[in-house]
Design a protein around this motif. Structure first.
Motif, PDB file in Angstrom:
ATOM      1  N   ILE A  53      -7.864   3.510   2.144  1.00  0.00           N
ATOM      2  CA  ILE A  53      -6.913   2.640   1.440  1.00  0.00           C
ATOM      3  C   ILE A  53      -6.947   1.234   2.036  1.00  0.00           C
ATOM      4  N   LEU A  54      -6.929   1.140   3.360  1.00  0.00           N
ATOM      5  CA  LEU A  54      -6.960  -0.166   4.011  1.00  0.00           C
ATOM      6  C   LEU A  54      -8.266  -0.902   3.733  1.00  0.00           C
ATOM      7  N   TYR A  55      -9.341  -0.156   3.714  1.00  0.00           N
ATOM      8  CA  TYR A  55     -10.644  -0.761   3.400  1.00  0.00           C
ATOM      9  C   TYR A  55     -10.640  -1.318   1.975  1.00  0.00           C
ATOM     10  N   GLU A  56     -10.139  -0.553   1.023  1.00  0.00           N
ATOM     11  CA  GLU A  56     -10.121  -0.997  -0.366  1.00  0.00           C
ATOM     12  C   GLU A  56      -9.264  -2.249  -0.544  1.00  0.00           C
ATOM     13  N   HIS A  57      -8.233  -2.385   0.269  1.00  0.00           N
ATOM     14  CA  HIS A  57      -7.338  -3.535   0.161  1.00  0.00           C
ATOM     15  C   HIS A  57      -7.853  -4.757   0.934  1.00  0.00           C
ATOM     16  N   THR A  58      -8.950  -4.613   1.655  1.00  0.00           N
ATOM     17  CA  THR A  58      -9.465  -5.737   2.451  1.00  0.00           C
ATOM     18  C   THR A  58     -10.924  -6.085   2.173  1.00  0.00           C
ATOM     19  N   HIS A 106      -3.179  21.093   2.492  1.00  0.00           N
ATOM     20  CA  HIS A 106      -2.273  20.282   1.667  1.00  0.00           C
ATOM     21  C   HIS A 106      -2.953  19.800   0.403  1.00  0.00           C
ATOM     22  N   ARG A 107      -3.477  18.568   0.354  1.00  0.00           N
ATOM     23  CA  ARG A 107      -3.965  18.024  -0.915  1.00  0.00           C
ATOM     24  C   ARG A 107      -5.199  18.740  -1.438  1.00  0.00           C
ATOM     25  N   LEU A 108      -6.044  19.234  -0.559  1.00  0.00           N
ATOM     26  CA  LEU A 108      -7.249  19.948  -0.979  1.00  0.00           C
ATOM     27  C   LEU A 108      -7.027  21.435  -0.720  1.00  0.00           C
ATOM     28  N   PRO A 109      -6.643  22.197  -1.734  1.00  0.00           N
ATOM     29  CA  PRO A 109      -6.216  23.584  -1.520  1.00  0.00           C
ATOM     30  C   PRO A 109      -7.300  24.506  -0.979  1.00  0.00           C
ATOM     31  N   ASP A 110      -8.554  24.127  -1.125  1.00  0.00           N
ATOM     32  CA  ASP A 110      -9.618  24.991  -0.628  1.00  0.00           C
ATOM     33  C   ASP A 110      -9.986  24.703   0.820  1.00  0.00           C
ATOM     34  N   LYS A 111      -9.309  23.721   1.437  1.00  0.00           N
ATOM     35  CA  LYS A 111      -9.651  23.311   2.794  1.00  0.00           C
ATOM     36  C   LYS A 111      -8.507  23.577   3.767  1.00  0.00           C
ATOM     37  N   LEU A 112      -8.875  23.960   4.988  1.00  0.00           N
ATOM     38  CA  LEU A 112      -7.939  24.046   6.095  1.00  0.00           C
ATOM     39  C   LEU A 112      -8.254  22.910   7.066  1.00  0.00           C
ATOM     40  N   HIS A 113      -7.223  22.241   7.517  1.00  0.00           N
ATOM     41  CA  HIS A 113      -7.391  21.248   8.571  1.00  0.00           C
ATOM     42  C   HIS A 113      -7.053  21.939   9.889  1.00  0.00           C
ATOM     43  N   ILE A 170       0.808  -1.216   0.000  1.00  0.00           N
ATOM     44  CA  ILE A 170       0.000   0.000   0.000  1.00  0.00           C
ATOM     45  C   ILE A 170       0.845   1.272   0.000  1.00  0.00           C
ATOM     46  N   LEU A 171       2.174   1.133  -0.020  1.00  0.00           N
ATOM     47  CA  LEU A 171       3.018   2.319   0.068  1.00  0.00           C
ATOM     48  C   LEU A 171       2.764   3.282  -1.085  1.00  0.00           C
ATOM     49  N   ASP A 172       2.601   2.767  -2.292  1.00  0.00           N
ATOM     50  CA  ASP A 172       2.347   3.646  -3.438  1.00  0.00           C
ATOM     51  C   ASP A 172       1.016   4.378  -3.277  1.00  0.00           C
ATOM     52  N   ASP A 173      -0.001   3.678  -2.771  1.00  0.00           N
ATOM     53  CA  ASP A 173      -1.296   4.327  -2.538  1.00  0.00           C
ATOM     54  C   ASP A 173      -1.176   5.422  -1.487  1.00  0.00           C
ATOM     55  N   VAL A 174      -0.434   5.138  -0.423  1.00  0.00           N
ATOM     56  CA  VAL A 174      -0.245   6.138   0.625  1.00  0.00           C
ATOM     57  C   VAL A 174       0.477   7.357   0.063  1.00  0.00           C
ATOM     58  N   ARG A 175       1.493   7.136  -0.754  1.00  0.00           N
ATOM     59  CA  ARG A 175       2.230   8.272  -1.326  1.00  0.00           C
ATOM     60  C   ARG A 175       1.337   9.090  -2.259  1.00  0.00           C
ATOM     61  N   ARG A 176       0.416   8.424  -2.957  1.00  0.00           N
ATOM     62  CA  ARG A 176      -0.486   9.178  -3.834  1.00  0.00           C
ATOM     63  C   ARG A 176      -1.427  10.085  -3.044  1.00  0.00           C
ATOM     64  N   HIS A 177      -1.626   9.764  -1.777  1.00  0.00           N
ATOM     65  CA  HIS A 177      -2.529  10.561  -0.942  1.00  0.00           C
ATOM     66  C   HIS A 177      -1.792  11.323   0.160  1.00  0.00           C
ATOM     67  N   GLU A 178      -0.466  11.369   0.079  1.00  0.00           N
ATOM     68  CA  GLU A 178       0.284  11.998   1.166  1.00  0.00           C
ATOM     69  C   GLU A 178       0.022  13.502   1.220  1.00  0.00           C
ATOM     70  N   THR A 179       0.191  14.052   2.408  1.00  0.00           N
ATOM     71  CA  THR A 179      -0.057  15.476   2.594  1.00  0.00           C
ATOM     72  C   THR A 179       1.027  16.325   1.939  1.00  0.00           C
ATOM     73  N   GLY A 202       7.690  13.005   8.862  1.00  0.00           N
ATOM     74  CA  GLY A 202       8.315  11.717   8.636  1.00  0.00           C
ATOM     75  C   GLY A 202       8.655  11.482   7.170  1.00  0.00           C
ATOM     76  N   GLU A 203       8.709  10.206   6.791  1.00  0.00           N
ATOM     77  CA  GLU A 203       9.003   9.863   5.393  1.00  0.00           C
ATOM     78  C   GLU A 203       7.770   9.998   4.516  1.00  0.00           C
ATOM     79  N   VAL A 204       6.608   9.772   5.105  1.00  0.00           N
ATOM     80  CA  VAL A 204       5.358   9.953   4.374  1.00  0.00           C
ATOM     81  C   VAL A 204       4.259  10.231   5.388  1.00  0.00           C
ATOM     82  N   GLU A 205       3.382  11.162   5.062  1.00  0.00           N
ATOM     83  CA  GLU A 205       2.301  11.561   5.966  1.00  0.00           C
ATOM     84  C   GLU A 205       0.987  11.531   5.199  1.00  0.00           C
ATOM     85  N   ILE A 206      -0.085  11.104   5.897  1.00  0.00           N
ATOM     86  CA  ILE A 206      -1.389  10.959   5.258  1.00  0.00           C
ATOM     87  C   ILE A 206      -2.480  11.206   6.290  1.00  0.00           C
ATOM     88  N   LEU A 207      -3.624  11.695   5.843  1.00  0.00           N
ATOM     89  CA  LEU A 207      -4.754  11.863   6.760  1.00  0.00           C
ATOM     90  C   LEU A 207      -5.301  10.497   7.171  1.00  0.00           C
TER      91      LEU A 207
END
Length: 396
Positions: A106-111, A207-214, A60-69, A94-99
């Motif tokens: 991602i985990l749901y899709e893989h299971t 980050h990924r959604l420019p119109d949103k603030l977390h 799932i590393l590639d999927d996580v990187r596609r959604h990283e912050t 870290g090396e990769v960060e994700i919401l």
């Protein structure tokens, strides 16, 4: 011979991770989740070192990187709300960060193709028999499973049913945390800003959604009751706690009535003398919640791999497997709890003097030498458990 059945309570991160690895080791898994669907949003979680090896092993590393912050620098504001200093994003991400919400999806899709997911229900009682665990649910019909995994967080229903009331195991650290999304009126782009007043911390980033603030809020929780609240009650509590906070806080709070991803809770840790009782075992925050900064998400995913692997190594003997699992996870969990213990006082110092002291510590992060020391400290929790392969019974 039919594959053994496992009920996993919780469909956030730890639960689907357990489903992934248990399936790989030949088990039939059902995941039950109180929420009616996967929860969106949530805090960002990062992975480092050994935990990145786990993501790669899961495919799932590639999927996580596609959604990283892909977060950049963080600007720290002074007590006067003016920029004080900038901290490199690598110190936090870290090396990769994700919401959390993106990771859960991602985990749901893989299971989902090999796991039975039941949303909108929860465990109400557990009765162990000679050959399994009889489980009752709030809505569904009673069922029997060979094993039960409680991966349902700090407020674990499985832990309450098998080990006792939450008050016996949860230790509140004197602070609370809240988070939601809001419109990005600040125009941030893969950057974040942190502002403090005594006993309150406001951090916003985009980050990924420019119109949103977390928006992440941390607050001294003296006198605050963290009971189960309706969404409107949660909004009212957050508005009350931050009503007179300066900087951009009033504008951020205007988004609360429309927020559909607000969460509010105490910053707490969980401590138990044992994580397994008969055929029931706890995983992740249900067993060892560390709080922010304790690398809890990554360790929960690592723990899922160890749990499933030890079951196979023990030939399905759950007593032996649970003991080995706990033996491997105890020390890393303690490291995470040590790291997370001071999160509240770091994110929301209680006095102006303590804010200034904390800010001086932040300034040191920009120093080459001290920055490396800080990264070492944060990496320590992520690397406290070495990733090891376990021979699997089935292919992924």
């Amino acid at each position: 011979m039919n594959a053994k059945t496992v009920l996993v309570s919780g469909a956030s991160i730890a639960g689907p991770s357990a489903a992934f690895w248990l399936h790989r080791h030949g088990y039939r898994v059902t995941v039950v989740e109180t929420a009616p669907a996967l929860r969106p949003g949530g805090q960002a979680v990062d992975f480092r070192g050994e935990q990145v090896k786990l993501l790669k092993a899961m495919g799932i590393l590639d999927d996580v990187r596609r959604h990283e912050t892909a977060m950049g620098d963080q600007t720290l504001l002074g007590l006067d709300a003016r920029p004080l200093l900038t901290v490199p994003g690598a110190a936090w991400s870290g090396e990769v960060e994700i919401l959390r919400g993106d990771l859960a999806r991602i985990l749901y899709e893989h299971t989902k193709d090999h796991t039975e997911y039941v949303f909108g229900d929860r465990v109400t009682s557990l009765t162990e028999t000679a050959d399994g665990v009889e489980v009752t649910f709030r809505r569904g019909a009673p069922r029997k499973f060979d094993l039960v995994v409680g991966a349902d967080g700090v407020h674990s229903g499985v832990r309450a049913a098998a080990f006792g009331p939450e008050r016996d195991f949860r230790r509140d650290l004197g602070f609370g945390i809240a988070g939601f999304t809001a419109p990005n009126h600040l125009g941030l782009d893969h950057t974040s800003v942190m502002y403090n007043e005594p006993g309150r911390g406001v951090t916003v980033g985009s980050h990924r959604l420019p119109d949103k603030l977390h928006v992440n809020l941390v607050f001294a929780a003296d006198g605050v009751e963290f009971r189960r609240r309706t969404p409107d009650e949660q909004r009212a509590l957050v508005s009350q706690l931050f009503a007179d906070t300066g900087w951009e806080t009033p504008r951020l709070l205007e988004a609360l009535p429309e927020s559909d991803d607000l969460y509010v809770d105490s910053i707490s840790q969980v401590h138990l003398d044992r994580w397994a009782k008969g055929r029931v075992v706890l995983l992740g925050d249900a067993a060892w919640c560390a709080g922010p900064g304790g690398s809890g998400t990554g360790l929960a995913m690592m723990g899922a791999q160890v749990l499933a692997g030890e079951l196979t190594a023990a030939g399905g003997d759950h007593v032996t497997a649970f003991a080995k699992y706990e033996e491997r996870l105890r020390k890393p969990a303690a490291v995470g709890q040590k790291n997370g213990k001071g999160a509240g006082t770091f994110l929301a110092p209680r006095t102006a003097a303590k804010i200034r002291n904390r800010n001086r510590a932040y300034r040191m992060l920009s120093n080459r030498v001290f920055g490396k020391v800080f990264v070492w400290m944060t990496d320590r929790a992520a690397n406290a458990l070495e990733y090891r392969e376990y021979p699997a019974l089935t292919s992924a």
